[in-house]
Design a protein around this motif. Structure first.
Motif, mmCIF file in Angstrom:
data_model
loop_
_atom_site.group_PDB
_atom_site.id
_atom_site.type_symbol
_atom_site.label_atom_id
_atom_site.label_comp_id
_atom_site.label_asym_id
_atom_site.label_seq_id
_atom_site.Cartn_x
_atom_site.Cartn_y
_atom_site.Cartn_z
ATOM 1 N N VAL A 142 0.773 -1.195 0.066
ATOM 2 C CA VAL A 142 0.020 0.037 0.105
ATOM 3 C C VAL A 142 0.857 1.205 0.109
ATOM 4 O O VAL A 142 0.491 2.214 -0.577
ATOM 5 C CB VAL A 142 -0.902 0.063 1.290
ATOM 6 N N ALA A 143 1.855 1.287 0.749
ATOM 7 C CA ALA A 143 2.832 2.355 0.857
ATOM 8 C C ALA A 143 3.587 2.878 -0.170
ATOM 9 O O ALA A 143 3.537 4.202 -0.502
ATOM 10 C CB ALA A 143 3.661 2.188 2.252
ATOM 11 N N GLY A 144 3.961 1.795 -1.007
ATOM 12 C CA GLY A 144 4.669 2.002 -2.215
ATOM 13 C C GLY A 144 3.965 2.667 -2.996
ATOM 14 O O GLY A 144 4.180 3.627 -3.675
ATOM 15 N N PRO A 145 2.923 2.152 -3.757
ATOM 16 C CA PRO A 145 2.008 2.907 -4.584
ATOM 17 C C PRO A 145 1.377 4.225 -4.280
ATOM 18 O O PRO A 145 1.435 4.830 -5.242
ATOM 19 C CB PRO A 145 1.135 1.444 -5.184
ATOM 20 N N GLU A 146 1.087 4.213 -3.290
ATOM 21 C CA GLU A 146 0.527 5.388 -2.684
ATOM 22 C C GLU A 146 1.460 6.548 -2.108
ATOM 23 O O GLU A 146 1.153 7.808 -1.790
ATOM 24 C CB GLU A 146 -0.424 5.251 -1.302
ATOM 25 N N LYS A 147 2.829 6.236 -2.328
ATOM 26 C CA LYS A 147 4.004 7.124 -2.193
ATOM 27 C C LYS A 147 3.979 7.665 -0.833
ATOM 28 O O LYS A 147 4.142 9.007 -0.650
ATOM 29 C CB LYS A 147 3.932 8.262 -3.108
ATOM 30 N N TRP A 148 3.885 6.822 0.075
ATOM 31 C CA TRP A 148 4.036 7.289 1.555
ATOM 32 C C TRP A 148 5.457 8.230 1.925
ATOM 33 O O TRP A 148 5.550 8.902 2.654
ATOM 34 C CB TRP A 148 3.826 6.287 2.775
ATOM 35 N N ASP A 149 6.527 7.902 1.401
ATOM 36 C CA ASP A 149 7.766 8.304 1.614
ATOM 37 C C ASP A 149 7.814 9.704 1.216
ATOM 38 O O ASP A 149 8.516 10.502 1.671
ATOM 39 C CB ASP A 149 8.799 7.333 0.822
ATOM 40 N N GLU A 150 6.843 10.151 0.318
ATOM 41 C CA GLU A 150 6.800 11.587 -0.080
ATOM 42 C C GLU A 150 5.603 12.072 0.493
ATOM 43 O O GLU A 150 5.995 13.328 0.681
ATOM 44 C CB GLU A 150 6.573 11.335 -1.722
ATOM 45 N N LEU A 151 4.760 11.548 1.008
ATOM 46 C CA LEU A 151 3.444 12.159 1.603
ATOM 47 C C LEU A 151 4.066 12.507 3.054
ATOM 48 O O LEU A 151 3.473 13.416 3.674
ATOM 49 C CB LEU A 151 2.335 11.170 1.766
ATOM 50 N N ALA A 195 -8.625 -11.176 4.589
ATOM 51 C CA ALA A 195 -8.350 -10.268 5.846
ATOM 52 C C ALA A 195 -7.049 -9.342 5.564
ATOM 53 O O ALA A 195 -7.145 -8.373 5.928
ATOM 54 C CB ALA A 195 -8.128 -11.038 7.128
ATOM 55 N N GLN A 196 -6.131 -10.121 4.710
ATOM 56 C CA GLN A 196 -4.938 -9.092 4.516
ATOM 57 C C GLN A 196 -5.388 -7.858 3.453
ATOM 58 O O GLN A 196 -4.980 -6.991 3.385
ATOM 59 C CB GLN A 196 -3.934 -10.155 3.484
ATOM 60 N N LYS A 197 -6.467 -8.347 2.358
ATOM 61 C CA LYS A 197 -6.934 -7.204 1.773
ATOM 62 C C LYS A 197 -7.678 -6.005 2.593
ATOM 63 O O LYS A 197 -7.397 -4.916 2.030
ATOM 64 C CB LYS A 197 -7.818 -7.711 0.639
ATOM 65 N N GLY A 198 -8.353 -6.665 3.624
ATOM 66 C CA GLY A 198 -8.891 -5.795 4.523
ATOM 67 C C GLY A 198 -8.016 -4.887 5.045
ATOM 68 O O GLY A 198 -8.026 -3.533 5.200
ATOM 69 N N GLN A 199 -6.806 -5.329 5.619
ATOM 70 C CA GLN A 199 -5.892 -4.629 6.003
ATOM 71 C C GLN A 199 -5.326 -3.464 5.095
ATOM 72 O O GLN A 199 -4.898 -2.142 5.644
ATOM 73 C CB GLN A 199 -4.541 -5.465 6.664
ATOM 74 N N ALA A 200 -5.043 -3.885 3.974
ATOM 75 C CA ALA A 200 -4.555 -3.040 2.883
ATOM 76 C C ALA A 200 -5.569 -1.818 2.629
ATOM 77 O O ALA A 200 -5.037 -0.688 2.351
ATOM 78 C CB ALA A 200 -4.186 -3.662 1.778
ATOM 79 N N ASP A 201 -6.774 -2.035 2.349
ATOM 80 C CA ASP A 201 -7.943 -1.144 2.438
ATOM 81 C C ASP A 201 -8.050 -0.246 3.599
ATOM 82 O O ASP A 201 -8.373 0.952 3.351
ATOM 83 C CB ASP A 201 -9.203 -1.907 1.980
#
Length: 437
Positions: free
Chosen positions: A127-136, A332-338
């Motif tokens: 999740v963090a990679g595609p949504e660019k958390w390092d930049e946010l 459940a893993q997808k739930g965590q990602a969402d």
């Protein structure tokens, strides 16, 4: 098949009766039953342990619940009240040890890494990679959310701890012009308020409140670099330095401006003293703003906000966050990602932080709908992140291990409550406590 056979036999009987000229009524044709409706697929449960139980906090949690339910999940609320999260952590440890952790849990600071070391946390880089958390996120905040370079927690908000709140009418009555910018100015203002018949400093005598004030004093006296050495890195030289002695001396002096009924008072009752015009100042994080706004007051009118003396170019942060546990079930893993994605979404960041009094953790978030105190906080958050003045709050679980934090907090509170402890001994006790593993 049984249903086909029944239908055929009845039809043959009717035809034979007709062919033989009989007047008998034809046997009724058995209706083929409608197939049973397929059961609706079970919704994936997302169980979230948190300690958001006050009015504004519960309202904010409901927003997150709504976002997850809109995606088709069943939200299982696991709210644990009391103790500033201590009760919740006790329950969480019990669940985790029994092998039944929730989907996500509200945990912050170095405690995140402690859970990661147990090998219990899920990697949410997907999740963090595609949504660019390092930049946010500011690097200092992103680093807290990671273990071994991978995201294992999602940050929710940013609380600024080094705030000073004031009642403008109390200041005006005492002849205090504006918010003091240095500790020397603060003591001059406090003397005037005391002389005018009001309490200069509203303070709740609980150990975490003592520690909250103490860290702002250390930051204001020594600056962000010294604070980092002393209260984040726990450097023995910094902890026993003349600068720390000056900070402890300043901290002791503050007690002379607190009322005798301070001991054991809750922080919100302390804020009420400022709201009601009984006291001039309070040092508390921006959750205190919720008390002012709930009383119908607006920044700049009913109350004033400013960085604590000497800390205008620094920022002690307290970030709420959720860790994600390792789960075998793919749904459940997808739930965590969402859930992680929803937490960092601009929509949730906006609604949650307006309710909570904090600011969005996303850099560059549109602050047009926030009040002036929040706008100042956001501007200082960005500026200090660039300049190196953004530091984690030790008093609120962001800087050191829980063991060291607890030991230092106790030493600070003992010094505050016992006037017989000299400044020199106070410094020694705090330095000794910092060595706790």
């Amino acid at each position: 098949m049984k249903f086909t056979y029944t239908f055929g036999a009845a039809l043959v009987a009717a035809l034979l009766a007709t062919a033989c000229g009989k007047k008998e009524e034809a046997a009724p044709v058995a209706a083929t039953p409608a197939p049973a409706a397929a059961p609706a697929p079970a919704k994936t449960a997302v169980e979230v342990l948190h300690y958001w139980t006050s009015g504004g906090e519960a309202k904010s949690a409901a927003e997150l619940k709504g976002m997850l339910e809109a995606k088709g999940y069943e939200w299982k609320d696991f709210a644990v009240a009391g103790g500033g999260g201590e009760n919740a952590m006790t329950v969480l440890k019990s669940r985790a040890v029994s092998g039944n952790p929730p989907t996500a849990a509200q945990v912050k600071g170095p405690a995140i890494q402690e859970w990661a070391k147990e090998g219990m946390l899920a990697n949410i880089d997907n999740v963090a990679g595609p949504e660019k958390w390092d930049e946010l996120l500011p690097k200092v905040v992103a680093d807290v959310m990671k273990a071994d370079g991978h995201y294992v927690a999602a940050p929710v908000n940013v609380h600024r701890v080094n705030w000073m709140w004031a009642n403008p009418e109390v200041l005006k009555k005492a002849g205090v012009a504006g918010m003091p910018k240095t500790w020397d100015e603060f003591f001059v203002a406090a003397d005037k308020i005391k002389k005018s018949g009001n309490i200069a400093l509203a303070h709740g005598g609980q150990n975490w409140q003592d520690f909250t004030v103490f860290e702002s004093v250390v930051l204001g006296v020594g600056g962000a670099e010294f604070y980092d050495k002393a209260l984040v890195k726990l450097d023995p030289a910094a902890l026993t330095s003349p600068t720390m002695t000056k900070a402890v001396t300043t901290f002791r002096k503050l007690k002379g401006y607190v009322d005798d009924a301070s001991s054991g008072r809750d922080w919100n009752m302390t804020t009420a003293m400022v709201i009601q015009g009984k006291a001039g100042f309070q040092f508390m994080g921006d959750w205190a703003k919720g008390e002012f706004t709930a009383a119908g007051q607006k920044p700049g009118e009913g109350f004033l906000c400013a960085a604590a003396p000497g800390t205008a170019n620094a920022y002690t942060f307290n970030v709420d966050s959720f860790i994600m546990f390792k789960l075998k079930d793919e749904a459940a893993q997808k739930g965590q990602a969402d859930l992680a994605s929803a937490i960092l979404s601009p929509e949730f960041q906006e609604v949650f932080n307006q309710n909570k009094g904090s600011i969005p953790v996303r850099l560059g978030h549109d602050m047009s709908k926030f009040d002036d105190c929040a706008k100042l906080s956001a501007a200082d958050f960005v500026a200090t992140a660039k300049a190196g003045g953004l530091v984690p709050s030790i008093a609120h679980g962001m800087a050191v291990s829980p063991a060291a934090e607890g030991a230092i907090k106790d030493a600070v509170s003992q010094f505050w409550n016992d006037d017989k402890i000299s400044v020199a001994d106070g410094v020694k006790n705090i330095a000794k406590a910092a060595a706790t593993k």
